[in-house]
Write a protein that holds these residues in place. Sequence first.
Motif, PDB file in Angstrom:
ATOM      1  N   VAL A 171       3.450   3.022   1.846  1.00 45.09           N
ATOM      2  CA  VAL A 171       4.207   1.788   1.677  1.00 45.09           C
ATOM      3  C   VAL A 171       3.270   0.580   1.658  1.00 45.09           C
ATOM      4  CG1 VAL A 171       5.878   0.259   2.764  1.00 45.09           C
ATOM      5  CG2 VAL A 171       6.344   2.703   2.612  1.00 45.09           C
ATOM      6  N   GLU A 198      -1.785  -8.921   4.734  1.00 43.63           N
ATOM      7  CA  GLU A 198      -3.110  -9.445   5.073  1.00 43.63           C
ATOM      8  C   GLU A 198      -3.208 -10.928   4.748  1.00 43.63           C
ATOM      9  OE1 GLU A 198      -5.842  -5.427   4.644  1.00 43.63           O
ATOM     10  OE2 GLU A 198      -5.668  -6.740   2.919  1.00 43.63           O
ATOM     11  N   SER A 199      -2.661 -11.289   3.606  1.00 40.40           N
ATOM     12  CA  SER A 199      -2.696 -12.682   3.188  1.00 40.40           C
ATOM     13  C   SER A 199      -1.978 -13.577   4.203  1.00 40.40           C
ATOM     14  CB  SER A 199      -2.060 -12.789   1.803  1.00 40.40           C
ATOM     15  OG  SER A 199      -1.785 -14.112   1.487  1.00 40.40           O
ATOM     16  N   LYS A 232      -7.102  -8.543   7.624  1.00 42.00           N
ATOM     17  CA  LYS A 232      -7.484  -7.216   7.172  1.00 42.00           C
ATOM     18  C   LYS A 232      -7.147  -6.145   8.207  1.00 42.00           C
ATOM     19  CE  LYS A 232      -9.875  -7.478   3.337  1.00 42.00           C
ATOM     20  NZ  LYS A 232      -9.274  -6.903   2.122  1.00 42.00           N
ATOM     21  N   GLN A 264       1.788 -11.896  -7.668  1.00 39.99           N
ATOM     22  CA  GLN A 264       2.319 -10.825  -6.833  1.00 39.99           C
ATOM     23  C   GLN A 264       3.439 -11.345  -5.942  1.00 39.99           C
ATOM     24  OE1 GLN A 264       1.117  -7.287  -6.739  1.00 39.99           O
ATOM     25  NE2 GLN A 264       3.234  -7.459  -6.059  1.00 39.99           N
ATOM     26  N   TRP A 324       7.037  -7.706  -3.054  1.00 41.29           N
ATOM     27  CA  TRP A 324       6.063  -6.746  -2.548  1.00 41.29           C
ATOM     28  C   TRP A 324       6.278  -5.329  -3.052  1.00 41.29           C
ATOM     29  CZ3 TRP A 324       7.695  -2.590   0.341  1.00 41.29           C
ATOM     30  CH2 TRP A 324       8.964  -2.687   0.913  1.00 41.29           C
ATOM     31  N   VAL A 325       7.500  -5.041  -3.519  1.00 34.04           N
ATOM     32  CA  VAL A 325       7.811  -3.647  -3.847  1.00 34.04           C
ATOM     33  C   VAL A 325       7.009  -3.156  -5.051  1.00 34.04           C
ATOM     34  CG1 VAL A 325       9.630  -2.035  -4.474  1.00 34.04           C
ATOM     35  CG2 VAL A 325      10.107  -3.899  -2.873  1.00 34.04           C
ATOM     36  N   ARG A 326       6.976  -3.981  -6.091  1.00 37.06           N
ATOM     37  CA  ARG A 326       6.245  -3.558  -7.286  1.00 37.06           C
ATOM     38  C   ARG A 326       4.866  -4.188  -7.287  1.00 37.06           C
ATOM     39  NH1 ARG A 326       8.218  -5.096 -12.245  1.00 37.06           N
ATOM     40  NH2 ARG A 326       9.279  -6.824 -11.244  1.00 37.06           N
ATOM     41  N   ARG A 327       3.865  -3.407  -7.013  1.00 31.68           N
ATOM     42  CA  ARG A 327       2.508  -3.921  -7.038  1.00 31.68           C
ATOM     43  C   ARG A 327       2.071  -4.077  -8.489  1.00 31.68           C
ATOM     44  NH1 ARG A 327      -2.233  -2.332  -3.142  1.00 31.68           N
ATOM     45  NH2 ARG A 327      -3.648  -3.923  -3.869  1.00 31.68           N
ATOM     46  N   ARG A 381       0.379   1.430  -1.623  1.00 36.53           N
ATOM     47  CA  ARG A 381       0.822   1.676  -2.991  1.00 36.53           C
ATOM     48  C   ARG A 381       1.676   0.521  -3.499  1.00 36.53           C
ATOM     49  NH1 ARG A 381      -2.183   5.185  -5.553  1.00 36.53           N
ATOM     50  NH2 ARG A 381      -0.521   5.418  -7.076  1.00 36.53           N
ATOM     51  N   THR A 382       2.337  -0.167  -2.585  1.00 39.59           N
ATOM     52  CA  THR A 382       3.026  -1.390  -2.984  1.00 39.59           C
ATOM     53  C   THR A 382       2.084  -2.549  -2.654  1.00 39.59           C
ATOM     54  OG1 THR A 382       3.998  -1.910  -0.858  1.00 39.59           O
ATOM     55  CG2 THR A 382       5.208  -0.354  -2.227  1.00 39.59           C
ATOM     56  N   ALA A 383       2.566  -3.748  -2.855  1.00 36.96           N
ATOM     57  CA  ALA A 383       1.738  -4.920  -2.572  1.00 36.96           C
ATOM     58  C   ALA A 383       1.917  -5.380  -1.136  1.00 36.96           C
ATOM     59  CB  ALA A 383       2.089  -6.050  -3.522  1.00 36.96           C
ATOM     60  N   LEU A 384       2.707  -4.625  -0.325  1.00 34.74           N
ATOM     61  CA  LEU A 384       3.002  -5.095   1.018  1.00 34.74           C
ATOM     62  C   LEU A 384       1.729  -5.297   1.842  1.00 34.74           C
ATOM     63  CD1 LEU A 384       5.248  -5.848   2.916  1.00 34.74           C
ATOM     64  CD2 LEU A 384       5.373  -3.486   3.674  1.00 34.74           C
ATOM     65  N   LEU A 391      -2.530 -13.401  -6.216  1.00 34.03           N
ATOM     66  CA  LEU A 391      -1.599 -13.613  -5.102  1.00 34.03           C
ATOM     67  C   LEU A 391      -0.301 -14.293  -5.549  1.00 34.03           C
ATOM     68  CD1 LEU A 391      -1.132 -13.301  -2.061  1.00 34.03           C
ATOM     69  CD2 LEU A 391      -2.160 -15.546  -1.737  1.00 34.03           C
ATOM     70  N   VAL A 407      -7.324 -17.743   0.746  1.00 35.07           N
ATOM     71  CA  VAL A 407      -7.197 -16.690   1.734  1.00 35.07           C
ATOM     72  C   VAL A 407      -8.597 -16.082   1.820  1.00 35.07           C
ATOM     73  CG1 VAL A 407      -5.945 -14.640   2.428  1.00 35.07           C
ATOM     74  CG2 VAL A 407      -4.833 -16.344   1.001  1.00 35.07           C
ATOM     75  N   LEU A 417      -9.884 -12.355   1.642  1.00 32.15           N
ATOM     76  CA  LEU A 417      -9.518 -11.522   0.504  1.00 32.15           C
ATOM     77  C   LEU A 417     -10.481 -11.799  -0.652  1.00 32.15           C
ATOM     78  CD1 LEU A 417      -5.601 -11.598   0.396  1.00 32.15           C
ATOM     79  CD2 LEU A 417      -7.118 -10.006   1.553  1.00 32.15           C
ATOM     80  N   VAL A 453      -1.423  -6.015   0.990  1.00 39.84           N
ATOM     81  CA  VAL A 453      -2.243  -7.186   0.674  1.00 39.84           C
ATOM     82  C   VAL A 453      -1.488  -8.475   1.000  1.00 39.84           C
ATOM     83  CG1 VAL A 453      -1.635  -7.427  -1.774  1.00 39.84           C
ATOM     84  CG2 VAL A 453      -3.889  -8.107  -0.987  1.00 39.84           C
ATOM     85  N   LEU A 454      -0.156  -8.469   0.838  1.00 38.31           N
ATOM     86  CA  LEU A 454       0.608  -9.668   1.200  1.00 38.31           C
ATOM     87  C   LEU A 454       0.616  -9.856   2.716  1.00 38.31           C
ATOM     88  CD1 LEU A 454       3.624  -9.541  -1.306  1.00 38.31           C
ATOM     89  CD2 LEU A 454       1.508 -10.851  -1.469  1.00 38.31           C
TER      90      LEU A 454
END
Lengths: 350, 511
Positions: free
Chosen positions: A189, A200-201, A273, B368, B373-376, A192-195, B365, B354, B357, A197-198
Amino acid sequence: MNRIYKHRLFWPVLSLLVLIVVNTIARPQFIEITLQDGRLYGALIDILRNSAPLMLVALGMTIVIATRGIDLSVGAVMAVSGAVALTIIDRSGSPGAVGTVFVAVIVAILVSLVLGAWNGFLVSVLKIQPIIATLVLMLAGRGVALLITGGFITTVNSEPFAFIASGYVLLLPVAFFISIAAIAAVALVERRTALGVLTESVGINPEASRLAGVRSRGIIWGAYMVSGTLAGAAGVIYASNIKAADANAAGLFIELYAILAVVLGGTSLAGGKFSIAGTVIGVFIIQTLESTILFLGVPSAQSPVFFAVVVVVVVVAQSQRMRGAIARVGDAFRKQDAPERDDEKVEVAR
Amino acid sequence: MTADNDVPPIVEMRGITIRFPGVLALDGVDFTLRPGEVHSLMGENGAGKSTLIKALTGVYSIDSGTIVVGGERRAFATAADAQEAGISTVYQEVNLCENLTVGENVMLGHEPRVGGVIDWRATHEAATHHLDSLGLRIDPRSRLSSHSIAIQQLVAISRAMVLESKVLVLDEPTSSLDRGEVERLFDVIRGLRDKGVAILFVSHFLEQVYEISDRITVLRNGALVGEHPIAELPRDALVTKMIGRELDDLATLSSSAHRDIDRTGTPVVKASGLGKRGILEPADLEVYPGEVVGLAGLLGSGRTELVRLLYGADRADEGSMEIHGQHAKVHSPRHAIDHRIAFSSENRREEGLVPDLTVAENIVLGMQARQGWVRRLGKAESDAVVHGWIEALGVRPANPHALVGNLSGGNQQKVLLARWLATAPELLVLDEPTRGIDVGAKADIQRKVSELSADGLAVVFISSELEEVLRLAQRIAVMRDRRKIGELESADVDIDGLIDYIANEGEGSAA
């Protein structure tokens, strides 16, 4: 190549290997794994099995810490979860039925999810500092658990429930498979999704993330819900292991061990991170250390001291300064081989 | 020339090399600083000025080279060590404790004590004395955060003076100061220089460099270009050395301001009576497709406040907005982004980057965040976007995997611009996008804004440099004292006219 020691997982992995080697030297049977009645036995298998509750809690803690938060309530959530599960099984007409256990586990985990959502609400909506927000539940949770069990230690005799912590599937303990499933789910989760990195941001720079349009409230809220849910599952495993709901002992101090595992794995408490692999190794370090204490026969009165000494050594060895010093020693050795400065340019080009 | 070559140097740096992951920040640089001189360090963004300063002051450890201070070879492990050795630094971005009082900040660590206990009365008196010597008459018991950036900067300099340093490093000290404050600072610098203090000065303002310096060291791409007495280095020669090519790019941009804008259609954004109590009096603003609207005014005049309301970064408590003629509520940055408004803050460090990163992660960013967040974002798509913008804006180093915190200011600004442009906005709001960055990066950013607006992008552009506003914007909204006082067609005014308008227009005609 020889930059391997700069990899962020180098020190955690090395610490774990050193612990295993020391144990093996002290008592060679530490490394032995035997097959009996279609089950694997041995100290290492015990570590895989016993680490499951801490593993789940530490995974959740990793995500919460990445958002600059902390979740002190995980131990209390474990107690509540255990109390809920055991009470349902105890009061049902058929404690030995798979269906009963299934319902009990699902309800216990849902209750934990709600508790996590409560923490997340306090932190992300009301903007209460995480340490205070989760302290509320840390202090109140065990009381709630006692309330559920009516002030007693509820015990049950339920074959399917005991199976969660003590059962075996495909040679290995069920609890270990639960760990693996949780690690895989969280890793998938987050990465593979962007969760990931978001998250961390948000942890690195909340204001910049908000202005960039990141829904930081949802991300932070979600982190506490994940932490609560995983703590609930950990509570079920713990209760299954002792076949009882002990509101005072369940998950006691586990929040501190979980934080320690996260830090040992190289994730900074400052947020940002995070490393799931690091946390997994951190958990194994702690669990191996616990086994070491038992295995070496350290008297129980002295075991906290022994534990503390080893933790201090590992943490110091991983500190920035120590790494820098070791890296400089390494560089000095390499510079003797190649005295010219020209190779620096090559590195940059890479 | 007040310094001559016979004086033994106070600071001698030889062969300084510093590497960051993916970046060779300094490559064998020599630098000499003598007592009683003002020595300017010049170079474009990414030339290595800040890195060299941080090597000297112990913030970064050096990979090779030697640093000799006062005849002794030193390797400062921390900024505190450097301060102990008499090297004080005032950075570009104020490095003080905002939640302490002015007096506490000035005297921090040097408070007069009576029997181990801080004597607060004496502390505040001493602070007042030091502030006075800079001509700064503010209450030392007031909180630092209650003062403007300009005042905070002067407080930082007062603090350096408390330490009685032999070397004073001033990294872009004037970027937030007005003319009078700069003069006051320069008087103080000259006074310190005459007392034998060695001053290392970094500024992007050429006039200021020529006004105050005795000597100039030029860096380019992390390497030393040369050291010259000021009298032997005319301006054009300096600029050529800094950028390694002749530059009159800025001049060719002037045409964009005089492009005709069709204002008969629907504006991209129309704000009516947008205001917030205590922050901004209600103001109107319309921006048409392809138009650059400049916001001019002094620091604190309400420029930033207006665009923050426009973007939803702060929530307006009155007024309304229309986007493409439709009523729209913009109460948060998310709403703004959904309406294809992009906003690049003046505060790069706190509100933009950020830092841990990578360049690539920072660029995507915004995209995205909008996608959820679901679809990277797919790797191919993300790589294409990142490489495209690194190329288009000339980000250096052109390494998408470098940590953005390791880039120079100008390149960080380009990364932020890339983040917003990647979201394909219809209105781009840029708050001081060129502050504290060099001529080359500035030209790159101005050129890009000019091109994009020619293609139909609506832009709101804030800059303290009026020339820049006049060059880019077709229309200029003028702000003063948290109020919009009027609008000008930039074709109708020159810089003197604009200054006069900012200073004098609309007196007493407040709505």
